[in-house]
Every structure is written in structure tokens, then in C-alpha cells.
Enzyme design. Structure first.
Site, PDB file in Angstrom:
ATOM      1  CG  HIS A  25      -1.730   1.193   1.247  1.00  0.00           C
ATOM      2  ND1 HIS A  25      -2.751   1.650   0.547  1.00  0.00           N
ATOM      3  CD2 HIS A  25      -1.366   2.500   2.212  1.00  0.00           C
ATOM      4  CE1 HIS A  25      -3.112   2.868   0.951  1.00  0.00           C
ATOM      5  NE2 HIS A  25      -2.088   3.318   2.062  1.00  0.00           N
ATOM      6  CE  LYS A  60     -12.103  -0.165   4.731  1.00  0.00           C
ATOM      7  NZ  LYS A  60     -11.213   0.572   3.820  1.00  0.00           N
TER       8      LYS A  60
HETATM    9  C1  LIG Z   1      -5.359  -1.898  -5.727  1.00  0.00           C
HETATM   10  C2  LIG Z   1      -6.395  -1.246  -4.731  1.00  0.00           C
HETATM   11  C3  LIG Z   1      -7.000  -1.795  -3.675  1.00  0.00           C
HETATM   12  C4  LIG Z   1      -7.668  -1.391  -2.796  1.00  0.00           C
HETATM   13  N1  LIG Z   1      -8.151  -1.865  -1.592  1.00  0.00           N
HETATM   14  C5  LIG Z   1      -9.245  -1.257  -0.911  1.00  0.00           C
HETATM   15  C6  LIG Z   1      -9.654  -2.075   0.331  1.00  0.00           C
HETATM   16  O1  LIG Z   1      -9.341  -3.048   0.501  1.00  0.00           O
HETATM   17  N2  LIG Z   1     -10.596  -1.676   0.721  1.00  0.00           N
HETATM   18  C7  LIG Z   1     -11.503  -0.310   0.634  1.00  0.00           C
HETATM   19  O2  LIG Z   1     -12.354  -0.019   1.296  1.00  0.00           O
HETATM   20  N3  LIG Z   1     -10.947   0.249  -0.524  1.00  0.00           N
HETATM   21  C8  LIG Z   1      -9.720  -0.066  -1.313  1.00  0.00           C
HETATM   22  N4  LIG Z   1      -9.423   0.538  -2.524  1.00  0.00           N
HETATM   23  C9  LIG Z   1      -9.919   1.721  -2.778  1.00  0.00           C
HETATM   24  C10 LIG Z   1     -11.201   1.548  -3.365  1.00  0.00           C
HETATM   25  O3  LIG Z   1     -11.302   0.439  -4.110  1.00  0.00           O
HETATM   26  C11 LIG Z   1     -11.615   2.715  -4.256  1.00  0.00           C
HETATM   27  O4  LIG Z   1     -11.265   4.077  -3.755  1.00  0.00           O
HETATM   28  C12 LIG Z   1     -12.640   2.765  -4.748  1.00  0.00           C
HETATM   29  O5  LIG Z   1     -13.156   1.670  -5.402  1.00  0.00           O
HETATM   30  C13 LIG Z   1     -12.865   4.166  -6.000  1.00  0.00           C
HETATM   31  O6  LIG Z   1     -14.110   4.047  -6.262  1.00  0.00           O
HETATM   32  P1  LIG Z   1     -14.708   5.164  -7.189  1.00  0.00           P
HETATM   33  O7  LIG Z   1     -16.288   4.986  -7.673  1.00  0.00           O
HETATM   34  O8  LIG Z   1     -14.259   6.576  -6.534  1.00  0.00           O
HETATM   35  O9  LIG Z   1     -13.747   4.828  -8.335  1.00  0.00           O
HETATM   36  P2  LIG Z   1     -13.813   4.011  -9.856  1.00  0.00           P
HETATM   37  O10 LIG Z   1     -14.547   2.900  -9.272  1.00  0.00           O
HETATM   38  O11 LIG Z   1     -12.591   3.900 -10.637  1.00  0.00           O
HETATM   39  O12 LIG Z   1     -15.039   4.987 -10.707  1.00  0.00           O
HETATM   40  C14 LIG Z   1     -14.687   6.091 -11.193  1.00  0.00           C
HETATM   41  C15 LIG Z   1     -15.373   6.002 -12.536  1.00  0.00           C
HETATM   42  O13 LIG Z   1     -15.188   6.980 -13.255  1.00  0.00           O
HETATM   43  C16 LIG Z   1     -15.663   6.870 -14.611  1.00  0.00           C
HETATM   44  N5  LIG Z   1     -15.140   8.059 -15.256  1.00  0.00           N
HETATM   45  C17 LIG Z   1     -13.969   8.659 -15.451  1.00  0.00           C
HETATM   46  N6  LIG Z   1     -14.053   9.581 -16.193  1.00  0.00           N
HETATM   47  C18 LIG Z   1     -15.214   9.887 -16.574  1.00  0.00           C
HETATM   48  C19 LIG Z   1     -15.803  11.032 -17.510  1.00  0.00           C
HETATM   49  N7  LIG Z   1     -15.189  12.005 -18.012  1.00  0.00           N
HETATM   50  N8  LIG Z   1     -17.159  10.814 -17.483  1.00  0.00           N
HETATM   51  C20 LIG Z   1     -17.858   9.732 -17.096  1.00  0.00           C
HETATM   52  N9  LIG Z   1     -17.427   8.631 -16.291  1.00  0.00           N
HETATM   53  C21 LIG Z   1     -15.877   8.987 -16.226  1.00  0.00           C
HETATM   54  C22 LIG Z   1     -14.356   5.729 -14.709  1.00  0.00           C
HETATM   55  O14 LIG Z   1     -14.576   4.946 -16.076  1.00  0.00           O
HETATM   56  C23 LIG Z   1     -14.720   4.960 -13.417  1.00  0.00           C
HETATM   57  O15 LIG Z   1     -15.731   3.766 -13.859  1.00  0.00           O
HETATM   58  C24 LIG Z   1      -8.476  -0.176  -3.233  1.00  0.00           C
HETATM   59  C25 LIG Z   1      -8.058   0.659  -4.335  1.00  0.00           C
HETATM   60  C26 LIG Z   1      -7.034  -0.067  -5.038  1.00  0.00           C
HETATM   61  C27 LIG Z   1      -6.960   0.639  -6.292  1.00  0.00           C
END
Ligand SMILES: Cc1cc2nc3c(=O)[nH]c(=O)nc-3n(C[C@H](O)[C@H](O)[C@H](O)COP(=O)(O)OP(=O)(O)OC[C@H]3O[C@@H](n4cnc5c(N)ncnc54)[C@H](O)[C@@H]3O)c2cc1C
Length: 384
Positions: A268, A345
Site C-alpha cells: 500500500h 468499504k
Molecule cells: C489496488 C487497490 C486496492 C484497494 N483496496 C481497498 C480495500 O481493501 N478496501 C477499501 O475500502 N478500499 C480499497 N481500495 C480503494 C477503493 O477500491 C477505491 O477507492 C474505490 O473503489 C474507488 O471508487 P470510485 O467510484 O471513486 O472510482 P472508480 O470505481 O474507478 O469509478 C470512477 C469511474 O469514473 C469513470 N469516469 C472517469 N472519467 C469519466 C468521465 N469523464 N465521464 C464519465 N465517467 C468517467 C471511470 O470509468 C470509472 O468507472 C483499493 C483501491 C485499489 C486501487
């Protein structure tokens, strides 16, 4: 041009799918867009498993949020009929005075959560797969466990669609502008009007907010799967909980019990800063070897055949806390959540509070930690 929707959600990953679900279930007319077709492997919500834990070492103020998130995950399981979460218990392992052990204990004590402090011998006796050094201890918490992220995103999107949300995969929002009391969003297919906007584009968030200084660093984070080389039974979810490990000050790795015969581990916070459009998705042998070294030291039976790897991205804020706040100039635009690698989470509760903030005007949860004003926020040292 379309009629004005109540809310447009930009990004339908973990946060956006949950927000779409909560807005739509309250009867709001929802339009949602994604750059790709979630659940996909190009953002931050793939890789089969995510940790959920309650004794939140980063700051006790996360605990009420995660407690509400647990309730919402169970509710989503009931409504969708899908298995989304498995409680395995969790271990925060490191030196007694390290940020991980100290912080987990502080959160547990502040919120009177059940926990146990285990010394190195006790850790190994109870969980034979783990070999901490003599100077390490662990905080054991019984409610920690695993979420299945792709299934969670699918469940939120399906319920959102069932409640009437109009979802547009593979249609990135290219730009937005203020129009009267609301907004206009432009994509390659047209211009859409909306009264409110949720920006949940995570690694791509800053592209949509050129005038708001978020200070995000998008980091490349590989995940690794190995097959245990001995005593496979000691890696089963009934025998091995999720674990976070701080082997040296501020260096972390974490992992999961074996699902389908393979354990998943990752470091991490050591990822290179990247551009989300050009991030290197190849994982090198040297990276696999570095992870194997960690396993050889602390979980030697785990360091068997390397099975596969994947690359994911963290959207890191300067202090490791999330951003959950209104746009500084547009109070009907909500920015979510740049959650610095530890937000999955919370996505169920972040979806709910997004609807609270934009439809009701307020959330009952304390969101002070997540304001845009980073200079007023203490450093947390986040981990999944
Ligand atoms: C390797 C890894 C391990 C992790 N482990 C954990 C864990 O164990 N526990 C925990 O709680 N969290 C964990 N996290 C964190 C967590 O998984 C992420 O923070 C979370 O899933 C992010 O969600 P999000 O919706 O913000 O991003 P995303 O799920 O990436 O969604 C963002 C979306 O926006 C879309 N997008 C981008 N630009 C545009 C645009 N201009 N127009 C329309 N759509 C767009 C993308 O295509 C994407 O689908 C981890 C993250 C990673 C990378």
C-alpha cells in the site's frame, strides 16, 4: 437536448453506482455516465476483493460511517439477492507504537468496539499461516472482512436501473457548464441538462475540475495472487482473516484469505504517480519478486506459484482523507470522493449521503474530515 434530470452522476464505479442507486430509489430522475462499462478493470474498483474493517486506524471519525456502510451492504445483499460481503475478522499487525496498531486500538477504544490485542506467539498460534517477528503485536477485530467489489457495483447499478435510472456506459462526460439554476453536460452523443451533479470520476476527477485545486496524485497499485505452497488449509477464509501489516514504520502490505485457492496480497502507498490514460498495466517480474520477499518473511507458506496480477489506481489526496464536498462555487455539484486507496468499504454510505446532501440539503454524518480545505486537515496515513 434532453429534459432536465434531477441529478447526473459522472462515473459509475463504486461511488457513482451507489449514488445512482440511492438517488433513484428516492424517486429522483437520474442520468448516469461512465467512460467505460462498469464493472470494468480500468479504474479503481476491480480485483475481486476489498477489505472492510471497523477499528479504523486512520481516524476514529470514520467509524460511524463504516458502521452505516455495514448496514447498507447487508441491505443491498437482501435486496439484490447477491453475496457481497464476508466477515472473516481482521488483524492489524505491527509494532505496538506503529500508526497501524496504535490507531486501530484508539478507534476501537473510542467507539467501544470489540477487539483483542495479540502478541506474536498468539498470532501464530491462532493463525498458523502468519509469522510475525517477536516484537510485533496485532489488534484483532471480529467484524472485519471482505467485500466483493464487482458484485457490489453490479448490485447498485441493477437496483438503480430498476428504480428508473438512465445509465450510459461508454459515454464519457467531456465537459460541463453552468446553465441557469442547473448544468449542461456534454458527451460525444449530445448535451444533457440536469439540476444537480455528482462528480465521481476518481482517477479522472481532476480532468473535470480544472479550476478546483484538489492536489490529487493518481498512483499505480498492482495486486498479486499466489497459490500457497504448503498448508493450503490454513489460508481458507475460515482460518485466515484479512490482515494489514506494518513491517516497518509507514510501510504497509495487506492481504486476504484464499478464495478459489489463491491468496491476494498487495503493498500500500508505494505506487508510482501516473496518468490514468497511460498507466502501465503490465506487472514486472521484479514487482512480483518484491512481494514474494514480503511473503517469504511473514507468510512463508503463501509464497508458492505466482498466479496473476492486476493494476489498479489510487486517487490520493495530500492527507489521505477523502473528498466529499460541494463544488466551491456550485452548491448543487458534489465532488466524490478521491478516497486515497481506502474508500470502497464506504461506497454504500457515500452513495446514501450524496443523496442526503443534494436532495435533503444535509447529512446526519460528520463530514468535516472530508472538506476540500486540505490545509485544515491532519495527515492520516491511510491504508485500504
Ligand atoms: C489496488 C487497490 C486496492 C484497494 N483496496 C481497498 C480495500 O481493501 N478496501 C477499501 O475500502 N478500499 C480499497 N481500495 C480503494 C477503493 O477500491 C477505491 O477507492 C474505490 O473503489 C474507488 O471508487 P470510485 O467510484 O471513486 O472510482 P472508480 O470505481 O474507478 O469509478 C470512477 C469511474 O469514473 C469513470 N469516469 C472517469 N472519467 C469519466 C468521465 N469523464 N465521464 C464519465 N465517467 C468517467 C471511470 O470509468 C470509472 O468507472 C483499493 C483501491 C485499489 C486501487
Amino acid at each position: 437536448m434532453s429534459r432536465a434530470h434531477t441529478v447526473a452522476i459522472v462515473g459509475l464505479g463504486a461511488m457513482g453506482s451507489a449514488a445512482a442507486c440511492h438517488f433513484a430509489r428516492r424517486g429522483a430522475s437520474v442520468i448516469g455516465f461512465d467512460r467505460f462499462a462498469p464493472p470494468h478493470t480500468l479504474g479503481s474498483s476491480h480485483g475481486e476483493t476489498r477489505i472492510i474493517r471497523e477499528a479504523y486506524f486512520e481516524d476514529p471519525r470514520y467509524v460511524p460511517l463504516v458502521q452505516r456502510a455495514y448496514e447498507l451492504w447487508r441491505e443491498l445483499e437482501r435486496e439484490s439477492g447477491a453475496t457481497l460481503m464476508r466477515e472473516t475478522g481482521g488483524l492489524m499487525i505491527g509494532r505496538e507504537d506503529g500508526v497501524l496498531v496504535r490507531g486501530a486500538r484508539a478507534s476501537a477504544e473510542t467507539h467501544r468496539l470489540p477487539f483483542e490485542r495479540l502478541d506474536a506467539g498468539e498470532i501464530h498460534r491462532r493463525f498458523p499461516a502468519l509469522r510475525p517477528t517477536d516484537d510485533m503485536v496485532a489488534i484483532w477485530e471480529p467484524r472485519a472482512g471482505v467485500l466483493f467489489p464487482e458484485a457490489c457495483v453490479v448490485a447498485h447499478l441493477a437496483l438503480a436501473a430498476k428504480a428508473g435510472a438512465d445509465l450510459h456506459p461508454d459515454e464519457p462526460v467531456e465537459s460541463w457548464r453552468r446553465e441557469g439554476e442547473g448544468f449542461e453536460l456534454a458527451t460525444k452523443h449530445g448535451v444533457y441538462r440536469t439540476e444537480r451533479v455528482v462528480l465521481a470520476a476518481n482517477a479522472w476527477l481532476e480532468r473535470l475540475l480544472p479550476d478546483v485545486p484538489l492536489g490529487l496524485a493518481v498512483a499505480r497499485q498492482p495486486l498479486f495472487w499466489f497459490e500457497p505452497r504448503a498448508h493450503a488449509e490454513s489460508f481458507a477464509p475460515e482460518r485466515l482473516p484479512i490482515y494489514l501489516w506494518e513491517p516497518e514504520p509507514d510501510r504497509f502490505f495487506y492481504g486476504f484469505p484464499a478464495f478459489h485457492g489463491q491468496i491476494k496480497v498487495a503493498t500500500h502507498g508505494e505506487g508510482a504517480v501516473v496518468d490514468p490514460d497511460t498507466v502501465d498495466r503490465e506487472v514486472r517480474a521484479s514487482e512480483v519478486d518484491a512481494l514474494r520477499q514480503r511473503l517469504e518473511t511473514y507468510m512463508p507458506d503463501a509464497a508458492g506459484r505466482f498466479a496473476r496480477a492486476a493494476v489498479c489506481m489510487y486517487a490520493n489526496t495530500p492527507d489521505g482523507h477523502f473528498v466529499i464536498d460541494r463544488h466551491p462555487e456550485h452548491e448543487r455539484m458534489l465532488i466524490l470522493s478521491a478516497c486515497s486507496g481506502h474508500g470502497f468499504k464506504f461506497s454504500s454510505v457515500i452513495g446514501e449521503l450524496a443523496a442526503d446532501l443534494l436532495l435533503e440539503g444535509a447529512s446526519s454524518l460528520d463530514l468535516d474530515l472530508f472538506r476540500l480545505r486540505h490545509e485544515e486537515r491532519p495527515w492520516a496515513g491511510s491504508i485500504t
